[in-house]
Scaffold this motif. Sequence first.
Motif, PDB file in Angstrom:
ATOM      1  N   TYR A 130      -3.665   9.492  -0.975  1.00 25.87           N
ATOM      2  CA  TYR A 130      -4.002   9.046   0.386  1.00 25.87           C
ATOM      3  C   TYR A 130      -3.826  10.190   1.382  1.00 25.87           C
ATOM      4  O   TYR A 130      -3.023  11.093   1.218  1.00 25.87           O
ATOM      5  CB  TYR A 130      -3.134   7.857   0.797  1.00 25.87           C
ATOM      6  CG  TYR A 130      -1.631   8.136   0.830  1.00 25.87           C
ATOM      7  CD1 TYR A 130      -0.993   8.439   2.023  1.00 25.87           C
ATOM      8  CD2 TYR A 130      -0.867   8.091  -0.332  1.00 25.87           C
ATOM      9  CE1 TYR A 130       0.371   8.689   2.066  1.00 25.87           C
ATOM     10  CE2 TYR A 130       0.496   8.333  -0.309  1.00 25.87           C
ATOM     11  CZ  TYR A 130       1.112   8.629   0.898  1.00 25.87           C
ATOM     12  OH  TYR A 130       2.459   8.886   0.940  1.00 25.87           O
ATOM     13  N   GLU A 179      -4.816   1.422   6.748  1.00 27.55           N
ATOM     14  CA  GLU A 179      -3.791   0.466   6.314  1.00 27.55           C
ATOM     15  C   GLU A 179      -2.963  -0.030   7.496  1.00 27.55           C
ATOM     16  O   GLU A 179      -2.607  -1.206   7.575  1.00 27.55           O
ATOM     17  CB  GLU A 179      -2.873   1.119   5.275  1.00 27.55           C
ATOM     18  CG  GLU A 179      -3.506   1.258   3.906  1.00 27.55           C
ATOM     19  CD  GLU A 179      -2.476   1.588   2.833  1.00 27.55           C
ATOM     20  OE1 GLU A 179      -1.268   1.540   3.115  1.00 27.55           O
ATOM     21  OE2 GLU A 179      -2.889   1.899   1.701  1.00 27.55           O
ATOM     22  N   GLY A 208       0.835  -1.190   0.000  1.00 29.90           N
ATOM     23  CA  GLY A 208       0.000   0.000   0.000  1.00 29.90           C
ATOM     24  C   GLY A 208       0.871   1.240   0.000  1.00 29.90           C
ATOM     25  O   GLY A 208       1.776   1.387  -0.826  1.00 29.90           O
ATOM     26  N   GLU A 209       0.634   2.112   0.946  1.00 31.64           N
ATOM     27  CA  GLU A 209       1.404   3.361   1.020  1.00 31.64           C
ATOM     28  C   GLU A 209       2.639   3.220   1.908  1.00 31.64           C
ATOM     29  O   GLU A 209       3.383   4.177   2.084  1.00 31.64           O
ATOM     30  CB  GLU A 209       0.512   4.502   1.557  1.00 31.64           C
ATOM     31  CG  GLU A 209      -0.811   4.690   0.826  1.00 31.64           C
ATOM     32  CD  GLU A 209      -0.639   4.933  -0.663  1.00 31.64           C
ATOM     33  OE1 GLU A 209       0.457   5.370  -1.069  1.00 31.64           O
ATOM     34  OE2 GLU A 209      -1.597   4.679  -1.417  1.00 31.64           O
TER      35      GLU A 209
END
Length: 835
Positions: free
Chosen positions: A593, A601, A505-506
């Motif tokens: 985001y 997350e 993800g990030e």
Amino acid sequence: MTQDLSFQFDPKETLFGELVIPVPIDKLFTYRVPAALNSQIKVGQRAIVQFGAKKIQTGIIVHLHNQPPVDYEAKYILELLDEIEIIYDQQFKLYEWMASYYMCTLGEVINAALPSGLKLSSESMVQLDPRFDLETSAFDFSEKERMVLQRLKQESLNYTAIVNLTGSKAIYHLLKSLASKEAIIIFEQVKEKFRPKTEKRLRLTSEFSSKKKIEILFETISKKPKQEAALLKYLQTIPVFADPSLNEKGMPKSKLVDGDISAGVIGTLVKNRILEEFEVTVPRFGFEEPKHEHSVLLSEIQEEVRNSILKIFEEKNTALLHGVTGSGKTEIYIDLIKRALEGGSQVLYLLPEIALTTQIVLRLKKIFGGALGVYHSKFSDNERVEVWNGVLTGKFKFVVGVRSSVFLPFDNLGLIIVDEEHDPSYKQHDPAPRYHARDVALLMAQSHNAKVILGSATPSVESYYQALKDKFGLVTLTTRFGAATLPEISFADMAQEKKRMTNKGEFSLLLLNEIKETTTKKEQVILFQNRRGYSPMVQCEDCGWVPKCINCAVSLTYHQFRHALVCHYCGYREELPRECPQCSSKRILTLGYGTEKLEEELKLHFPEIKTHRMDLDTTRTKSGYEDIITGFESGETDVLVGTQMVTKGLDFDRVNLVGVFDADRLMHFPDFRSYERAFQLITQVSGRSGRREKRGKVVIQTSNPKHKLFSYVVENRGTDFLKDELADRQQHAYPPFSRLIEIICKHSNKKIVAEASEKYTAVIKSKIKSVKILGPGEPMISKIRNEFLMHILLKIPRQQGGLSEIKQILIMEANKLHQDKVYRNVKIVFDVDPV
């Protein structure tokens, strides 16, 4: 503002007062003083006046004389609200300077300066016409009209009550109809916004003033155990036998009523004249005097810095304290505050964020107790009025607050501390006055002959320049307090991580591993992403549709916890559609985001750890900041995810890891200050890590880890960064080598605002030829709250004089433009020294 001269006038002579009214009109208003008030009226008092045909306003008296206005008959002052002045002469001069320098009206400054609780105003009320009879009226009435009339038989109503009653916000036509049928009268009711807080207390009546009478009383109520228990509890709390005078103050009713003793039992004791109930005024907040002397022990290095500041103050009024994060600047401040208070002076301690105020107040109240006042926007109107009055009466010698604290009625300031002086939160954007609290504080110090400390780990380019020019003294503190050392900084190359698909993800793999290691050791983590919400943009994967705000030229931000798309400029909100409104596709993606998505997350990666988020969405309530900070300090929260709120001077013992997200976006924002801001934010948030014995870690996620800016951060070369930034600013004639005035033109019609800005720019270019004028042009966000925007920028060389003349031309030409009926409704806003 002139000295009160009322004593020079004959009590029977007619006096006139010049009043400033908190409205955006650039003039004073003349009112006649009733003869009965001649001996009471003073400059600096508040007065109630009729303003216009119906409105009631609070004005401040700024001048008294006996010359009636030439072109109109002055209305009478209705009432004085104060026995003494609430604004001092030097305070009013500061307000006048702010109006002049920041190009707004004095009324706008007064409106910003006075807490709402001190601005008595009127509210439109509706009542039945005494001559009206619903049964005999010849008019027909709708169902809603009859509903309102029936309620008005019981009481007068304000507009809000009528909206709630009818369930309709469009009540103007309803009221107009009722008025035309002679059924109602609309009048103005004056409202006093400030109400002192009162507390109900109980005490023994005078009949039971002796021990013998109380013993007889117990015999009388011996068969009434609940009354006996209530009386026993009172006597245990208030030992009247040891000191009869304690009965005078009694005890709070709320403390006597508990699970065993009901309000009914107390009511019976009051009815039987055993106890009596009375009310007292109590402060809404206040700190107890410290029980023990809390001394601050400075290290040898801190003492040297303190002595250097005192030496600077012998020659200069301002010292810039450049101390690295965690160097113990607050302890030095406390030592200097104590010295100022012991010398009989007042102290103002400015902080950029309410969150920082919350944490530092907990430390300061242990040292300064009841002398400490706190002032910020999360307080209610009544609480802010109490602080204002506390400064006025001398109760609060020391105030900690955010930028609006510069308006408080100080009369003997000895020291002003502007902590985190670089922070852009000190600049007010809307509404006017668009002032910078740091610059206002410097002017306040001149008028009070006070000293100023500007403190920061990352000083602003402007303040550092003033220190280089020897206008400010400069003191540096290069080491952290005690055994603490600066954190170890490493980089997660997001371009490489995405290429190798190691990111989740990030989050980079490096940061995830560090979070796992840190939380396993029961240490804490701060994650910084300077964007709130879940995702800054939503897009249809098939046709490219992006939801836009109906009022502003921006895309809507997705907030998952509200399941809504929200505009961060005007507050417009709509639900996230299940399918694309253009092509009916269900493939709607979130792009980018914010803090909300990071928190989600994080919980997926580490479901066992406790996380919390600190941004505008989670801190809207009065106690929002305090609850989050207290929870993190106590160890209830393992990871704190936040926006720039988490970067500002917060001090946590157990934080040993900081993660910085999206560092590239910070650096490449289209603004000449973007590198300075990025350096400040990254350095400040990194400084939250490892503030005790153990060295902390920082992970910066970026696609360009070799960028020059990062070398300044890693090697702690803040001075080199400032010098390089100054050279760049000088080359391009930006502050501090020039002054900026930004002019924003606004109108609901795009064509009209474009024409008006072009016409205005052409005129000022012809009048002001020695100044570089850029624009007009559309800003990045060209429409906000249904108004189209055009920007004009003036770059005035610092060494060039005539700034006042330039401002006068700008205002004069704006007034001329408004004389053209086509451009009459174009708003022209001046922002001096924009940030």
